[in-house]
Design a protein around this motif. Structure first.
Motif, short mmCIF file in Angstrom:
data_model
loop_
_atom_site.label_atom_id
_atom_site.label_comp_id
_atom_site.label_asym_id
_atom_site.label_seq_id
_atom_site.Cartn_x
_atom_site.Cartn_y
_atom_site.Cartn_z
N ASN A 477 0.81 -1.22 0.00
CA ASN A 477 0.00 0.00 0.00
C ASN A 477 0.85 1.27 0.00
O ASN A 477 0.47 2.29 0.58
CB ASN A 477 -0.95 0.02 1.20
CG ASN A 477 -2.00 -1.06 1.12
OD1 ASN A 477 -2.43 -1.46 0.03
ND2 ASN A 477 -2.42 -1.58 2.26
N THR A 478 2.01 1.22 -0.64
CA THR A 478 2.85 2.41 -0.77
C THR A 478 2.88 2.86 -2.22
O THR A 478 2.61 2.08 -3.14
CB THR A 478 4.28 2.12 -0.30
OG1 THR A 478 4.80 1.03 -1.06
CG2 THR A 478 4.31 1.77 1.17
N ASP A 479 3.21 4.15 -2.44
CA ASP A 479 3.33 4.67 -3.79
C ASP A 479 4.58 4.13 -4.46
O ASP A 479 5.62 3.99 -3.81
CB ASP A 479 3.40 6.20 -3.77
CG ASP A 479 2.15 6.82 -3.17
OD1 ASP A 479 1.11 6.14 -3.18
OD2 ASP A 479 2.22 7.98 -2.71
N LEU A 480 4.48 3.84 -5.75
CA LEU A 480 5.66 3.39 -6.47
C LEU A 480 6.67 4.53 -6.54
O LEU A 480 6.31 5.67 -6.84
CB LEU A 480 5.28 2.96 -7.89
CG LEU A 480 4.47 1.67 -8.04
CD1 LEU A 480 4.15 1.44 -9.51
CD2 LEU A 480 5.19 0.49 -7.47
N PRO A 481 7.95 4.27 -6.27
CA PRO A 481 8.96 5.33 -6.39
C PRO A 481 9.13 5.73 -7.85
O PRO A 481 9.21 4.87 -8.74
CB PRO A 481 10.23 4.67 -5.83
CG PRO A 481 10.01 3.21 -6.00
CD PRO A 481 8.53 2.98 -5.84
N GLU A 482 9.18 7.04 -8.10
CA GLU A 482 9.32 7.54 -9.46
C GLU A 482 10.78 7.84 -9.80
O GLU A 482 11.22 7.62 -10.92
CB GLU A 482 8.49 8.81 -9.65
CG GLU A 482 7.00 8.60 -9.51
CD GLU A 482 6.43 7.67 -10.58
OE1 GLU A 482 7.00 7.61 -11.68
OE2 GLU A 482 5.43 7.00 -10.30
N THR A 483 11.53 8.36 -8.85
CA THR A 483 12.91 8.76 -9.09
C THR A 483 13.85 7.96 -8.20
O THR A 483 13.44 7.27 -7.27
CB THR A 483 13.10 10.26 -8.81
OG1 THR A 483 12.90 10.49 -7.41
CG2 THR A 483 12.11 11.09 -9.61
N LEU A 484 15.14 8.12 -8.47
CA LEU A 484 16.15 7.44 -7.66
C LEU A 484 16.09 7.93 -6.22
O LEU A 484 16.30 7.15 -5.27
CB LEU A 484 17.53 7.68 -8.26
CG LEU A 484 18.65 6.73 -7.82
CD1 LEU A 484 18.34 5.31 -8.26
CD2 LEU A 484 19.99 7.17 -8.40
N GLU A 485 15.81 9.21 -6.03
CA GLU A 485 15.71 9.76 -4.69
C GLU A 485 14.55 9.14 -3.93
O GLU A 485 14.64 8.85 -2.74
CB GLU A 485 15.57 11.29 -4.76
CG GLU A 485 15.82 12.00 -3.45
CD GLU A 485 17.24 11.82 -2.95
OE1 GLU A 485 17.42 11.81 -1.71
OE2 GLU A 485 18.17 11.66 -3.77
N ASP A 486 13.41 8.95 -4.63
CA ASP A 486 12.27 8.27 -4.01
C ASP A 486 12.66 6.87 -3.55
O ASP A 486 12.28 6.43 -2.46
CB ASP A 486 11.10 8.18 -4.99
CG ASP A 486 10.44 9.52 -5.24
OD1 ASP A 486 10.61 10.42 -4.39
OD2 ASP A 486 9.76 9.66 -6.26
N ALA A 487 13.39 6.15 -4.40
CA ALA A 487 13.78 4.78 -4.08
C ALA A 487 14.72 4.74 -2.88
O ALA A 487 14.64 3.85 -2.04
CB ALA A 487 14.44 4.12 -5.29
N LYS A 488 15.64 5.72 -2.77
CA LYS A 488 16.57 5.76 -1.65
C LYS A 488 15.84 5.97 -0.33
O LYS A 488 16.22 5.43 0.71
CB LYS A 488 17.59 6.87 -1.86
CG LYS A 488 18.62 6.57 -2.92
CD LYS A 488 19.39 7.81 -3.34
CE LYS A 488 20.10 8.44 -2.16
NZ LYS A 488 20.86 9.65 -2.58
N LYS A 489 14.78 6.78 -0.36
CA LYS A 489 14.03 7.09 0.86
C LYS A 489 12.91 6.10 1.11
O LYS A 489 12.18 6.23 2.09
CB LYS A 489 13.44 8.50 0.76
CG LYS A 489 14.48 9.59 0.66
CD LYS A 489 13.82 10.95 0.51
CE LYS A 489 14.85 12.06 0.40
NZ LYS A 489 14.20 13.38 0.23
N PHE A 490 12.78 5.11 0.21
CA PHE A 490 11.65 4.18 0.30
C PHE A 490 11.68 3.44 1.63
O PHE A 490 12.71 2.98 2.09
CB PHE A 490 11.72 3.17 -0.85
CG PHE A 490 10.41 2.53 -1.16
CD1 PHE A 490 9.46 3.22 -1.89
CD2 PHE A 490 10.10 1.26 -0.72
CE1 PHE A 490 8.24 2.64 -2.19
CE2 PHE A 490 8.89 0.68 -1.01
CZ PHE A 490 7.95 1.37 -1.75
#
Length: 530
Positions: A477-490
């Motif tokens: 139930n989380t948003d898909l990461p769009e950028t590399l920064e999103d993925a790092k903070k996932f």
């Protein structure tokens, strides 16, 4: 006919054979009467260990002396259950028997390279283009296999068939996951498995009716043509990929068309999409190895794919050698997988990806390791325990295999999602290639320990993979990461960007029929709070 995930049908290679009787032009494998059986007994040596006639030897005289046997150059084959296979057409037996193993290896290599090349290509030129290209090429190559008359042509065309077949599997999975919101990814990520089971059952039925391998090959080349037509007419490009490429207007049109089909009018969609951070400089999959957090997560996911594939195929080889009707066994095997997928669909959102993957990999590993006890200390009367534990292990690994597909898509950012899934699948193919070699280790040690050795290795690797999952964040139930920064903070609180939140809202609105204005207010409030 090649199944994209690597699980194929044995009709090209299966055969029962013996040397043809000399001076009998109309010899057949099936008995033609008592006189025929007497000739066979006089001419063909008997293999006492296997309790069958020798496949490659014929007596040099009629004195029933097996010491005078020689290799034969002509063979007759059983017509049950297959009327013809590629082996019977090209005599890939005896000294050429190893070519059958090489053909299977080449097929798996096609999947391996397809995962790598087409996964990256999909992130560069688009999901839709690669899916259409892969479907057309797989259809053409699959049809071409039916006309292959030489071993070289056969393995080359099958390599290409599995190469493009893998592109279909990975790209269609990614595009399906990218056009739904968080609450629907459980369904989108698991429905594909039910269609897989439907495909296996359909293939079994068609193979039962068409006993010639060339006819079966041509029949299974037809469905991709219908899929290609559907893709060309109805399938849009992934809005997420278009946004990452800066093609905002096209993404807007696709989202609005989806919404219109559901009777929804989305307000201020263009403004929200244009505000998104496209992360254009973060498109290379290799950037994940520059960041410690992403590097660890990527290695854990790679290892889980490798082990899941290795143990799945290893247990299939170990447990799947049942006697009886091959068509019934194929159907029952598909039904067993169906139960695993139903279980995964029901509990994936309840337990979460992390807990389910960890627990099922541990279950599969412990079940495999436990087989050493009935093998070492039990007799023939409790060998059913070994089979039961092996089936439990396969259940756990099958569920784990279903989860890693969803998990991988949810962990990596849009700019490199298909590339990442391709590399994960690449590691999975390596596991599939290693599986039969580990399964053959039963001859390394004598006695029961040698029999249990492959399952011990599978179990230890599966337990290790399950424990490593604890280093991954939960993605339920989380948003898909769009950028590399999103993925790092996932995995951290408020990790997703405002732009990512907007895109999730828009996609959810378009598919569920909720007007977008309420989410616009939330976005504004979120921005002010930040």
């Amino acid at each position: 006919m090649t199944v994209p995930t690597g699980r194929g049908w044995p009709i090209w290679f299966s055969c029962v054979v013996r040397c043809a009787l000399p001076n009998l032009p109309n010899d057949t494998y099936a008995s033609q009467g008592s006189w025929h059986e007497a000739l066979i007994n006089d001419s063909i040596p008997w293999n006492k260990k296997e309790e069958i006639y020798e496949e490659c030897k014929i007596r040099d005289d009629s004195q029933l002396n097996d010491d005078n046997s020689k290799s034969c150059e002509k063979y007759v084959y059983s017509k049950d259950p297959f009327l013809s296979t590629f082996v019977t057409d090209t005599n890939l037996i005896c000294d050429d028997k190893s070519l059958v193993t090489y053909a299977s290896m080449i097929l798996m290599c096609g999947m391996l390279f397809g995962s790598f090349v087409l996964g990256i290509l999909s992130d560069i030129v688009g999901r839709r283009k690669v899916l259409i290209l892969s479907t057309f090429c797989m259809m053409a190559c699959s049809l071409g296999v039916a006309w292959a008359d030489s071993y070289t042509v056969f393995v080359i065309v099958r390599f290409l068939t599995s190469f493009f077949g893998t592109g279909i599997m990975l790209t269609s999975f990614v595009i399906g996951m990218e056009v739904v919101g968080p609450s629907k990814r459980r369904i989108a990520g698991n429905v594909v498995n039910f269609f897989w089971v439907l495909g296996v059952c359909t293939l079994t039925a068609v193979a039962y009716l068409l006993r010639h391998w060339r006819h079966l090959q041509m029949a299974t080349s037809i469905p991709p043509a219908f899929a290609l037509l559907l893709f060309l007419v109805f399938l849009p490009e992934s809005p997420r990929w278009l946004i990452q490429k800066g093609r905002t207007e096209e993404a807007i049109q696709i989202v609005q068309k989806i919404a219109a089909g559901n009777g929804v009018v989305l307000t201020d969609t263009a403004c929200q999409l244009e505000e998104m951070d496209k992360g254009g400089e973060e498109r290379s999959i290799w950037l994940v190895f520059k960041h410690k957090v992403l590097f660890i997560r990527t290695l854990v996911m790679f290892f889980n794919w490798l082990v899941a594939s290795m143990v799945y195929y290893g247990l299939s080889l170990n447990v799947g050698q049942f006697s009886g009707n091959i068509y019934l066994n194929s159907f029952l095997s598909a039904m067993a997988e169906l139960l695993s997928y139903v279980f995964c669909l029901c509990v994936l959102d309840i337990t979460g990806r992390k807990l389910l993957l960890c627990s099922t990999m541990l279950l599969g590993g412990l079940a495999c390791v436990s087989t050493m006890f009935p093998v070492l200390y039990g007799g023939d009367d409790i060998q059913w325990v070994t089979l039961f534990l092996s089936l439990i292990g396969k259940f756990g690994i099958t569920v784990g295999f279903a989860v890693v597909y969803v998990y991988a898509v949810e962990l990596f950012p849009t700019a490199m999602r298909n590339s990442a899934l391709g590399l994960c699948s690449f590691n999975g193919r390596i596991g599939g290639i290693l599986a039969p070699y580990i399964g053959a280790l039963d001859g390394v040690l004598a006695g029961g320990l040698g029999i249990a050795l492959p399952l011990l290795i599978f179990g230890a690797l599966s337990i290790t993979a399950g424990l490593l999952v604890l280093f991954l964040p939960e993605t339920r139930n989380t948003d898909l990461p769009e950028t590399l920064e999103d993925a790092k903070k996932f995995g951290k609180s408020h990790s997703s960007s405002t732009a990512n939140f907007k895109l999730e809202s828009i996609i959810s609105d378009a598919y569920t029929g909720i007007d977008n204005r309420a989410f616009s207010i939330k976005d504004k409030e979120l921005t002010e709070n930040e």
